[in-house]
Write an enzyme that holds these catalytic residues in place. Structure first.
Site, short mmCIF file in Angstrom:
data_model
loop_
_atom_site.label_atom_id
_atom_site.label_comp_id
_atom_site.label_asym_id
_atom_site.label_seq_id
_atom_site.Cartn_x
_atom_site.Cartn_y
_atom_site.Cartn_z
N GLU A 1 0.82 -1.22 0.00
CA GLU A 1 0.00 0.00 0.00
C GLU A 1 0.85 1.26 0.00
O GLU A 1 0.67 2.15 0.82
CB GLU A 1 -0.95 -0.01 1.21
CG GLU A 1 -1.86 -1.23 1.21
CD GLU A 1 -2.92 -1.23 2.29
OE1 GLU A 1 -2.67 -0.63 3.35
OE2 GLU A 1 -3.97 -1.83 2.06
N ASP B 1 -8.39 -8.87 4.56
CA ASP B 1 -8.10 -7.69 5.36
C ASP B 1 -9.09 -7.54 6.52
O ASP B 1 -9.87 -6.60 6.52
CB ASP B 1 -8.15 -6.45 4.46
CG ASP B 1 -7.40 -5.28 5.07
OD1 ASP B 1 -6.93 -5.42 6.20
OD2 ASP B 1 -7.30 -4.24 4.41
N GLU C 1 -11.78 -1.64 12.97
CA GLU C 1 -11.83 -0.98 11.66
C GLU C 1 -13.03 -1.44 10.82
O GLU C 1 -13.77 -0.64 10.28
CB GLU C 1 -10.53 -1.23 10.89
CG GLU C 1 -10.57 -0.65 9.48
CD GLU C 1 -9.29 -0.86 8.69
OE1 GLU C 1 -8.34 -1.46 9.22
OE2 GLU C 1 -9.26 -0.40 7.53
O1 GCW Z 1 -6.86 -2.59 6.09
C1 GCW Z 1 -5.82 -1.75 5.83
C2 GCW Z 1 -6.11 -0.50 6.58
C3 GCW Z 1 -4.92 0.42 6.58
C4 GCW Z 1 -3.74 -0.34 7.18
C5 GCW Z 1 -3.49 -1.57 6.34
C6 GCW Z 1 -2.38 -2.43 6.91
C7 GCW Z 1 -1.89 0.47 8.48
O2 GCW Z 1 -7.24 0.11 6.01
O3 GCW Z 1 -5.25 1.54 7.34
O4 GCW Z 1 -2.58 0.47 7.27
O5 GCW Z 1 -4.64 -2.36 6.32
O6 GCW Z 1 -2.70 -3.38 7.61
O7 GCW Z 1 -1.23 -2.16 6.65
#
Ligand code: GCW
Length: 681
Positions: free
Chosen positions: A289, A368, A396
């Site tokens: 990311e 995720d 989250e």
């Molecule tokens: O699910 C995603 C989150 C990000 C997070 C990423 C990760 C820290 O939306 O905010 O970043 O995973 O786990 O690296």
């Protein structure tokens, strides 16, 4: 009544029904190790504070002397107590952090395998005392299943928290490390009381000023934090940016195989350890990311991780390396790419290529932290790689600590998952110290849910998730129900209030799941924020999170006829998932693309089940609110009102989910609810 700030360590004047005189205490420490001495002193202090909290008096503590007065309680290590008092509490050796609590005619002995074990033994004793379960004939032996019991903070240097829902960071403010000492100490106590022994203090997305935490300018303040956590047996981890050699060192490259880069990491790590000699190591999010990583130099993740490992090795440190590596620039038009396959594809071929102080950290599921995700296929498959499992305590995707969602419920399901690589291969059986040739999972990392809110977790009942995380990774055989009971007893005391609350907790995960994205299909939440529904919010995005609903079917076919994701599991698990008749229904749309007229195990169609669960989810929130209201008189107005206001927001959220999901599928299919309930046009 609950004092929210104190969480599960409430002050409560209980009657001492243990039959033990808890007033005179002898400490039997061997002060040979410096850090050990600091931890033993803290254990004794925690005993004193704890007794004061529960029984309202301060016990007398004195150092044991041969021939001195007899005490009622003895605190020490198994070895020191055997040596000084000839009490043979345990023959053999417990794991690090293990302890014995034993009462006999000579007194009550709380004895650790080591100093941390003593600290955990004291906390366990206090917990049992508070639960009314301590007695003069206690005979308890415990050791942690997970050697690594890690908390991850996603705190940013400007004081915000990525995916944080309980106020700002307890560690940072205005681009610097800035904290209230007492608050951090109270936090360390809470964590140690449930056995946590590692903490990473900054976001894995290492941006802006946080990139310089490993420099001489910022390390003194970080070292102050390490000093507060140290007596509680908690070692710090720092998240580092892969490009630090360029950012800090001004080198032209950060290629992990470049000599100058290797040299730079060695030197910088020496500097770091000169400030914090017992730092646990680094944690890194690489090639993920937007974060830099070895791929940008055509190198793989073993090349990357090993460079860090070698810099840390002379200091006894480890590199924890996340496996959340996937292509975050996908094309929804392309059905061949499948994001959940990425972690396995990137890391399993490297099994055996990592140095012995590299620890990989995959997320529990392949996507995720979604509701209804199966356990990721790499668990059970690694044979020569140290690894831990990452979970989210922060909510989250599970309601932002506005909606109630008791997470030990799903952690228990994870623990019970059978990877089926031979006998004894459920996740909970795999948790344990690393051994080459075996798939042992060395512990867990939990992305934490705390912030500066007075109650730490925003939603007061979300404290149960932090408590439960520590408990279940210490002992994966504990059930979600056992943990809820313990937590509510400690927080609310004995009686029907606590019982009703743990009952509410136990229903909450399934309720949340019912009004969320159906049957594991995932990512129908609002983009970026991830609270509330947006059914097609991610459908045409670059993130690889598609449900591909059309007029006849929904879900991604991840079987061997589809993306082949199920082939990543052991043959029996793969076969179980491949067959819609045996695939767990909470994951069914994660694995299968199904027609709406597919008949599920209750005899109803998939579509009808989508409608049913969404109506039920909303109704269950209403019922929880009624239960909460019935508790008004037994709760402090502050707690009652703050939880009630969150429940009210949850009801609105459930209503949006229910109606948007039902309307969406109704519009796609034109098929009405069999029971004629209201679905909007
Ligand atoms: O699910 C995603 C989150 C990000 C997070 C990423 C990760 C820290 O939306 O905010 O970043 O995973 O786990 O690296």
């Amino acid at each position: 009544m609950l004092n929210e700030y104190n969480c599960w360590l409430q002050s409560r004047e209980i009657k001492n029904e243990s039959g033990i005189n808890l007033k005179t205490v002898s400490t039997v420490f061997s002060n040979d190790a410096l850090i050990g001495a600091i931890i033993s002193e803290q254990a004794a202090e925690e005993y004193r504070l704890g007794i004061n909290r529960l029984l309202g008096f301060s016990p007398m503590l004195s150092q044991y002397k041969t021939g001195g007065d007899k005490a009622a309680v003895y605190l020490g290590t198994i070895k020191s107590i055997a040596g000084e008092l000839k009490q043979d509490l345990y023959q053999g050796s417990l794991r690090e952090g293990g302890f014995v609590i034993k009462g006999n005619s000579d007194g009550l002995f709380i004895a650790g395998q080591d100093e941390c074990g003593l600290l955990y033994g004291v906390f366990r004793f206090l917990s049992l005392l508070a639960q009314g379960k301590a007695s003069s004939s206690m005979d308890i032996k415990e050791e942690p299943a997970s050697p690594l019991r890690v908390i991850n903070h996603w705190d940013n240097i400007n004081g915000t928290i990525e995916r944080g829902y309980a106020g700002n960071s307890i560690f940072y403010k205005d681009e610097r490390v800035d904290f209230q000492r007492d608050r951090i100490k109270d936090y360390a106590r809470l964590l140690a009381s449930v056995g946590i022994n590692r903490i990473s203090i900054n976001n894995v997305n290492v941006r802006f000023g946080a990139r310089f935490l490993i420099t001489e300018e910022m390390l003194p303040k970080v070292a102050e934090l390490a000093e507060i956590f140290r007596p509680y047996g908690i070692k710090l981890l720092l998240c580092v940016n892969f490009n630090s050699p360029m950012i800090i060192g001004k080198l032209p490259t950060s290629d992990p195989t470049d000599k100058a880069v290797i040299e730079w990491w060695n030197k910088q790590t020496e500097i770091v350890y000169s400030f914090i000699p017992d730092l646990a190591g680094y944690l890194i999010k690489a090639d993920s990311e937007g974060q830099p990583g070895p791929f940008q130099y055509g190198k793989n993740h073993a090349d990357g991780a090993n460079t860090f490992a070698r810099a840390l090795k002379p200091h006894g440190g480890v590199i924890i390396w996340r496996c959340f590596v996937y292509n975050a620039a996908q094309d929804w038009r392309d059905w061949s790419l499948d994001r959940p396959k990425a972690a396995y594809d990137n890391f399993i071929p490297l099994d055996g290529q990592f140095d012995d102080n590299v620890i990989l950290q995959p997320k529990f599921g392949p996507l995720d932290f979604q509701v209804g995700e199966p356990v990721a296929p790499m668990f059970g498959a690694f044979k020569k790689t140290r690894h831990i499992m990452e979970v989210q305590i922060t909510q989250e995707y599970t309601g932002h600590q506005i909606d109630l969602c008791y997470l030990p419920w799903v952690w228990q399901i994870i623990m019970d998952f059978n990877t089926d690589y031979g006998p004894n291969s459920t996740i909970k059986e795999l948790v344990g110290p690393y051994k080459e040739g075996h798939s042992f999972i060395e512990g867990f990392a939990g992305v934490v849910n705390v912030g500066l809110d007075n109650n730490w977790t925003g939603h007061t009942l979300a404290q149960a998730n932090l408590y439960g995380y520590g408990r279940i990774i210490w002992d994966p055989k504990l059930s979600a129900k056992d943990i809820a009971r313990e937590w509510s007893l400690l927080s609310f005391g004995a009686g029907s209030t606590g019982e009703k609350i743990d009952d509410i907790l136990m229903k909450s995960y399934r309720t949340y799941e019912k009004y969320n994205a159906p049957f594991g299909v995932s990512f129908m939440c609002s983009p970026m924020g991830h609270y509330g529904p947006h059914v097609e919010g991610y459908e045409f995005s670059r993130w690889g999170t598609y449900h591909r609903a059309n007029a006849t079917a929904v879900g991604v076919d991840r079987t061997s006829k589809g993306t082949g994701y199920t082939n990543q599991y052991s043959p029996t698990v793969s076969a179980m998932l491949e067959n819609p008749a045996t695939c767990p229904e909470e994951n069914i749309l994660f694995i299968h693309r199904l027609r709406y007229d597919f008949v599920m195990r209750n005899g109803e169609t998939l579509l009808q089940n989508i409608y049913n669960t969404h109506f039920e989810g909303y109704d269950e929130v209403e019922a929880m609110i009624a239960e909460w209201k019935s508790l008004e008189k037994s709760l402090s107005p502050e707690v009652y009102k703050s939880v009630l206001s969150r429940f009210e927001r949850q009801l609105n959220n459930a209503r949006e989910w229910r109606d948007q999901i039902n309307t969406y599928f109704y519009r796609k299919t034109g098929i009405a609810d069999k029971q004629g309930r209201k679905i909007y046009e």
